[in-house]
Structures are given as C-alpha cells and as structure tokens.
Design a protein around this motif. Structure first.
Motif, PDB file in Angstrom:
ATOM      1  N   PHE A 289      -1.719  -8.112 -17.080  1.00 51.95           N
ATOM      2  CA  PHE A 289      -0.423  -8.765 -17.029  1.00 51.95           C
ATOM      3  C   PHE A 289       0.142  -8.537 -15.630  1.00 51.95           C
ATOM      4  N   SER A 290       0.816  -9.554 -15.095  1.00 51.41           N
ATOM      5  CA  SER A 290       1.372  -9.493 -13.758  1.00 51.41           C
ATOM      6  C   SER A 290       2.841  -9.890 -13.794  1.00 51.41           C
ATOM      7  N   PHE A 291       3.659  -9.197 -12.995  1.00 49.42           N
ATOM      8  CA  PHE A 291       5.082  -9.525 -12.906  1.00 49.42           C
ATOM      9  C   PHE A 291       5.690  -8.864 -11.671  1.00 49.42           C
ATOM     10  N   PRO A 292       6.806  -9.421 -11.174  1.00 45.61           N
ATOM     11  CA  PRO A 292       7.508  -8.771 -10.066  1.00 45.61           C
ATOM     12  C   PRO A 292       8.446  -7.685 -10.597  1.00 45.61           C
ATOM     13  N   LEU A 293       8.584  -6.615  -9.850  1.00 45.06           N
ATOM     14  CA  LEU A 293       9.477  -5.514 -10.195  1.00 45.06           C
ATOM     15  C   LEU A 293      10.460  -5.327  -9.040  1.00 45.06           C
ATOM     16  N   ALA A 294      11.757  -5.297  -9.355  1.00 46.16           N
ATOM     17  CA  ALA A 294      12.794  -5.131  -8.334  1.00 46.16           C
ATOM     18  C   ALA A 294      13.283  -3.689  -8.333  1.00 46.16           C
ATOM     19  N   THR A 295      13.214  -3.059  -7.155  1.00 45.32           N
ATOM     20  CA  THR A 295      13.818  -1.744  -6.977  1.00 45.32           C
ATOM     21  C   THR A 295      14.967  -1.917  -5.990  1.00 45.32           C
ATOM     22  N   ASN A 296      16.015  -1.146  -6.163  1.00 44.56           N
ATOM     23  CA  ASN A 296      17.139  -1.265  -5.239  1.00 44.56           C
ATOM     24  C   ASN A 296      17.600   0.108  -4.782  1.00 44.56           C
ATOM     25  N   GLU A 297      18.146   0.120  -3.573  1.00 45.08           N
ATOM     26  CA  GLU A 297      18.698   1.345  -2.999  1.00 45.08           C
ATOM     27  C   GLU A 297      19.902   0.958  -2.152  1.00 45.08           C
ATOM     28  N   PHE A 298      20.765   1.918  -1.940  1.00 44.02           N
ATOM     29  CA  PHE A 298      21.944   1.687  -1.113  1.00 44.02           C
ATOM     30  C   PHE A 298      21.754   2.428   0.196  1.00 44.02           C
TER      31      PHE A 298
END
Length: 125
Positions: A32-41
C-alpha cells in the motif's frame, strides 16, 4: 562495532494524506502506498512558521491488512522504516530520483481529528 556499516532508520509521526492505494511491484510483491504529512514550527524573522514535509510511504500488504485495515486520510500515525531512493529516466531523457519510506512498523495514534483536514493535493487545510 559497526564494521563501517551505515544506519538507515526513519521515525515519523504524521497525518495520512490520502487513503492508501494498493500497488503491485514488477517482482509481484504487493504494498500500500500513500503520502504522509509531517509538520514542524520553525522560527523565521522572529515568528513561528509552520513547515509541512511530505513523505511517500510504502507498507507491505500483510502488515496493513493485519494491524489497520481501515487506515484512511487524516489518521495520525507513528511509523518506523527506512529510506529507499529509486533512479529512473523520464520521457524527456532526464535522470530523476524518487525517495520513499519503506515501513517496517507502524501504529495508528488517533482517528481523523475534526480540526485537521488533509487536502487531496498534498496540502494541509
């Protein structure tokens, strides 16, 4: 101790950007393939600015089927894996590179939160 060996280990916590899609590799392996969003400030001009980074994730079918068959867009997950970079030549003859995170372990941390929505084009809303 390491015999000149390197370490390729990734730990990510982020939101699933799209519902995982089933793919079959040329060697017959399914994942299975998908995009993963990580965020930082980060601090920029004395202001806190949010930076979102997108990672393309691949999870073997048996791993996803057993642990989280209902993984969907917006879920917050913890993921362990390794980085793999592929090289290919596009239709114009230009050499391109694509990096992916191959998952070896993951855990769903929360279901889709109401205040966080992930757009289908790869942007947090």
């Amino acid at each position: 101790m390491f015999n000149n060996a390197g370490i390729n280990k990734v730990f990510l916590v982020g939101h699933v950007g799209k519902t995982p899609r089933l793919h079959t590799q040329a060697d017959g392996l399914n994942f299975f393939s998908f995009p993963l969003a990580t965020n930082e400030f980060i601090k920029k001009n004395n202001q806190s600015v949010e930076h979102v980074e997108w990672h393309q994730v691949k999870i073997p079918v048996p791993m996803l089927s057993e642990t989280a068959p209902d993984l969907n867009k917006g879920h917050l997950i913890y993921l362990e894996g390794k980085i793999k970079t592929k090289c290919y030549t596009d239709e114009l003859g230009i050499k391109r590179y694509k990096s992916e995170v191959l998952c070896v372990n993951f855990r769903v941390l929360s279901s889709i939160p109401a205040e966080v929505q992930v757009a289908s084009e790869g942007e947090l809303m």
